[in-house]
Design a protein around this motif. Structure first.
Motif, short mmCIF file in Angstrom:
data_model
loop_
_atom_site.label_atom_id
_atom_site.label_comp_id
_atom_site.label_asym_id
_atom_site.label_seq_id
_atom_site.Cartn_x
_atom_site.Cartn_y
_atom_site.Cartn_z
N ILE A 17 0.87 -1.18 0.00
CA ILE A 17 0.00 0.00 0.00
C ILE A 17 0.90 1.23 0.00
N VAL A 18 0.75 2.03 -1.03
CA VAL A 18 1.59 3.22 -1.20
C VAL A 18 0.77 4.44 -0.75
N GLY A 19 1.25 5.10 0.29
CA GLY A 19 0.54 6.25 0.86
C GLY A 19 1.01 7.55 0.21
N CYS A 20 0.09 8.23 -0.45
CA CYS A 20 0.43 9.49 -1.14
C CYS A 20 -0.34 10.63 -0.50
N TRP B 130 -0.63 19.54 6.40
CA TRP B 130 -0.38 18.40 7.27
C TRP B 130 -0.44 17.06 6.53
N ALA B 131 -0.33 17.12 5.20
CA ALA B 131 -0.55 15.91 4.40
C ALA B 131 0.32 14.73 4.85
N ILE B 132 1.58 15.02 5.16
CA ILE B 132 2.49 13.91 5.50
C ILE B 132 2.04 13.26 6.81
N VAL B 133 1.73 14.09 7.79
CA VAL B 133 1.26 13.56 9.08
C VAL B 133 -0.04 12.78 8.86
N ASP B 134 -0.93 13.33 8.08
CA ASP B 134 -2.22 12.67 7.84
C ASP B 134 -2.03 11.28 7.20
N VAL B 135 -1.15 11.22 6.23
CA VAL B 135 -0.90 9.92 5.56
C VAL B 135 -0.34 8.92 6.56
N VAL B 136 0.59 9.38 7.38
CA VAL B 136 1.24 8.48 8.33
C VAL B 136 0.22 7.93 9.35
N ILE B 137 -0.65 8.80 9.82
CA ILE B 137 -1.66 8.34 10.78
C ILE B 137 -2.55 7.27 10.13
N ARG C 172 6.76 7.50 -11.18
CA ARG C 172 6.68 7.17 -12.60
C ARG C 172 6.04 5.78 -12.78
N ALA C 173 6.49 4.83 -11.97
CA ALA C 173 6.00 3.45 -12.11
C ALA C 173 4.49 3.38 -11.86
N LEU C 174 4.02 4.17 -10.88
CA LEU C 174 2.60 4.06 -10.49
C LEU C 174 1.74 5.19 -11.07
N LYS C 175 2.35 5.99 -11.93
CA LYS C 175 1.63 7.09 -12.61
C LYS C 175 1.00 8.06 -11.61
N ILE C 176 1.77 8.42 -10.61
CA ILE C 176 1.29 9.33 -9.56
C ILE C 176 1.53 10.77 -10.03
N PRO C 177 0.50 11.64 -9.94
CA PRO C 177 0.67 13.00 -10.46
C PRO C 177 1.65 13.82 -9.62
N GLU C 178 2.13 14.88 -10.25
CA GLU C 178 3.16 15.76 -9.67
C GLU C 178 2.85 16.21 -8.24
N HIS C 179 1.61 16.67 -8.00
CA HIS C 179 1.28 17.30 -6.71
C HIS C 179 1.12 16.28 -5.56
N MET C 180 1.15 15.00 -5.87
CA MET C 180 1.02 13.98 -4.82
C MET C 180 2.40 13.49 -4.41
N LYS C 181 2.67 13.59 -3.10
CA LYS C 181 3.97 13.13 -2.59
C LYS C 181 3.85 11.68 -2.12
N VAL C 182 4.81 10.86 -2.48
CA VAL C 182 4.83 9.50 -1.94
C VAL C 182 5.44 9.60 -0.54
N VAL C 183 4.62 9.37 0.47
CA VAL C 183 5.06 9.57 1.86
C VAL C 183 5.74 8.31 2.39
N ALA C 184 5.09 7.20 2.24
CA ALA C 184 5.63 5.92 2.73
C ALA C 184 4.80 4.80 2.14
N MET C 185 5.31 3.60 2.31
CA MET C 185 4.58 2.42 1.84
C MET C 185 4.51 1.42 2.99
#
Ligand SMILES: Cc1cc2nc3c(=O)[nH]c(=O)nc-3n(C[C@H](O)[C@H](O)[C@H](O)COP(=O)(O)O)c2cc1C
Length: 165
Positions: A78-81, A88-95, A124-137
């Motif tokens: 599961i890739v959290g973006c 607070w996006a990073i904190v929100d994804v982590v929670i 690139r592999a998962l076709k994630i748009p520019e404005h979405m940060k890959v926080v953790a998996m």
């Protein structure tokens, strides 16, 4: 469930890096994702997206070091973006991801956080748009190992009361 049982789930969780081949049933996966959906988020913005990766070729592309090779064996990643425009996006994804980790443990599944990846290549592999940060998996699957507890700092080391001093 008693409060003791909930605490046992939290205390017994370990990072699992060996998985059975057995697939995760859809209803089990859904219950885990639902635990993420119920997480708190700043201003309830829910500025995230969780990509469930099951395709073996795509999973291969998420391996960026030999010690993370086990990603390929996990039935699910599961890739959290997080939307980088939300403060607070990073904190929100982590929670939300940690809610999923605890839910997975409660349902008899194992997980491992993955922080080692090359963001551009993962995007690139998962076709994630520019404005979405890959926080953790997190990897997810039925555990094929029962790792020993890792050493944790004592509460005395970690906690201070009222002031830092
Ligand atoms: C943000 C974060 C990133 C991590 N990244 C990796 C990783 O890339 N590969 C890995 O094998 N474990 C990774 N881990 C797992 C840690 O190594 C593990 O949580 C730690 O050793 C404590 O063990 P425990 O989870 O069994 O208590 C990560 C954990 C966190 C919280």
């Amino acid at each position: 469930m008693s409060s003791q049982e909930l605490l046992r789930i939290i205390y017994n969780r370990r990072s699992v890096r060996k998985y059975e081949r057995r697939p995760v049933p859809d209803d089990v996966l859904r219950a885990i994702l639902e635990a993420g959906r119920q997480a708190p988020s700043a201003r309830n913005l829910q500025p995230y997206c969780f990509i469930v990766v099951r395709d073996p070729e795509l999973k291969k592309k998420l391996v960026f070091s030999e010690w993370n090779r086990f990603i390929e064996e996990a039935p699910i990643v599961i890739v959290g973006c997080g939307d980088s425009r939300a403060k607070w996006a990073i904190v929100d994804v982590v929670i939300a991801l940690q809610n999923m980790v605890i839910a997975a443990e409660a349902l008899g599944l194992g997980t491992c956080w993955i922080g080692h990846f090359t963001e551009d290549e993962a995007k690139r592999a998962l076709k994630i748009p520019e404005h979405m940060k890959v926080v953790a998996m997190i990897t997810l699957g039925y555990p094929a190992e029962r790792p020993k507890p890792r050493p944790k700092k004592s509460l005395e080391e970690l906690v201070r009361y009222d002031t830092y001093e």
